[in-house]
Design an enzyme around this catalytic site. Structure first.
Site, PDB file in Angstrom:
ATOM      1  CD  GLN A 106      -1.559  -2.448   1.518  1.00 43.49           C
ATOM      2  OE1 GLN A 106      -0.658  -2.672   2.310  1.00 43.49           O
ATOM      3  NE2 GLN A 106      -2.163  -3.418   0.879  1.00 43.49           N
ATOM      4  N   GLY A 112      -4.003   3.207   1.445  1.00 46.20           N
ATOM      5  CA  GLY A 112      -4.313   2.366   2.593  1.00 46.20           C
ATOM      6  C   GLY A 112      -3.134   2.061   3.496  1.00 46.20           C
ATOM      7  CD  GLN A 113       2.816   3.740   3.582  1.00 43.94           C
ATOM      8  OE1 GLN A 113       2.676   4.928   3.294  1.00 43.94           O
ATOM      9  NE2 GLN A 113       3.936   3.082   3.373  1.00 43.94           N
ATOM     10  CB  THR A 114      -2.063   1.524   8.626  1.00 44.24           C
ATOM     11  OG1 THR A 114      -1.379   0.277   8.573  1.00 44.24           O
ATOM     12  CG2 THR A 114      -3.443   1.378   7.999  1.00 44.24           C
ATOM     13  CG  HIS A 117       9.331   1.976   7.396  1.00 45.84           C
ATOM     14  ND1 HIS A 117      10.222   1.998   8.442  1.00 45.84           N
ATOM     15  CD2 HIS A 117       9.993   1.436   6.356  1.00 45.84           C
ATOM     16  CE1 HIS A 117      11.373   1.494   8.045  1.00 45.84           C
ATOM     17  NE2 HIS A 117      11.243   1.129   6.776  1.00 45.84           N
ATOM     18  CG  HIS A 119       4.684  -2.173   5.255  1.00 49.59           C
ATOM     19  ND1 HIS A 119       4.380  -0.846   5.428  1.00 49.59           N
ATOM     20  CD2 HIS A 119       3.523  -2.846   5.437  1.00 49.59           C
ATOM     21  CE1 HIS A 119       3.096  -0.710   5.703  1.00 49.59           C
ATOM     22  NE2 HIS A 119       2.539  -1.922   5.710  1.00 49.59           N
ATOM     23  CG  HIS A 121       1.254  -6.614   3.690  1.00 51.32           C
ATOM     24  ND1 HIS A 121       0.886  -6.836   4.997  1.00 51.32           N
ATOM     25  CD2 HIS A 121       1.148  -5.272   3.488  1.00 51.32           C
ATOM     26  CE1 HIS A 121       0.560  -5.683   5.562  1.00 51.32           C
ATOM     27  NE2 HIS A 121       0.713  -4.719   4.668  1.00 51.32           N
TER      28      HIS A 121
END
Length: 174
Positions: A106, A112-114, A117, A119, A121
């Site tokens: 994301q 939608g990156q929460t 940093h 990353h 998945h």
């Protein structure tokens, strides 16, 4: 004779070097990641077990340098990151008898990156994952963003999983 013009293409980085953990705590955005959760480390990135996995084997691969967006990575970080994703994906598919893998980023808040940093998945998949079909994962992702459905694991649980992955990736240590 090579089909590549070396003045246009960079040379490959070569084989991955699995490093010993270099820190007691790693940064993942504003969250500290304990050394025990990290199972793979290279020059540019780490792979670690997920605090709240969607499915068994759901892990994260992140660059060591804190960047929020994919476009902020340098060539060497991109190559290293995706090389690690591939190596870890093979190990996870074998361990969990997976027939496929979700690999996702994301890239930014609006995607939608929460955690601020970058990353990746990596989630091994098989036909029996969800009763509602393959796309059920996306409903789980949406619930996750709202803080529902999954409990946080203990550091001991995550360390045990990370140790198992380290052994699978580096059989010489066994």
């Amino acid at each position: 004779m090579s089909h590549r013009r070396h003045d246009l293409y960079r040379l490959a980085l070569g084989p991955l070097q699995l490093l010993e953990p270099s820190r007691e705590v790693y940064d993942f955005g504003e969250y500290p990641i304990q050394k025990g959760s990290v199972f793979f480390e290279t020059t540019f990135c780490i792979a670690f077990v997920n605090l709240k996995p969607f499915l068994p084997g759901h892990i994260l691969v992140v660059p060591k340098r804190r960047v929020e967006r994919f476009v902020d990575l340098i060539y060497e970080e991109i190559a290293d990151l995706f090389h690690v994703v591939q190596v870890v994906q093979k190990m996870l598919e074998k361990k969990y008898f997976a027939t496929a893998t979700n690999i996702s980023i994301q890239d930014g808040y609006d995607a939608g990156q929460t955690v601020r940093h970058l990353h990746v998945h990596v989630i091994p998949r098989k036909p029996s994952d969800f009763e509602g079909g393959h796309d059920q994962l996306y409903e789980e992702l949406e619930s996750h963003e709202k803080g529902k459905n999954r409990r946080a694991r203990t550091q001991d649980e995550m360390s045990a999983e990370a140790l198992e992955y380290r052994r699978l990736l580096n059989p010489a240590e066994n």
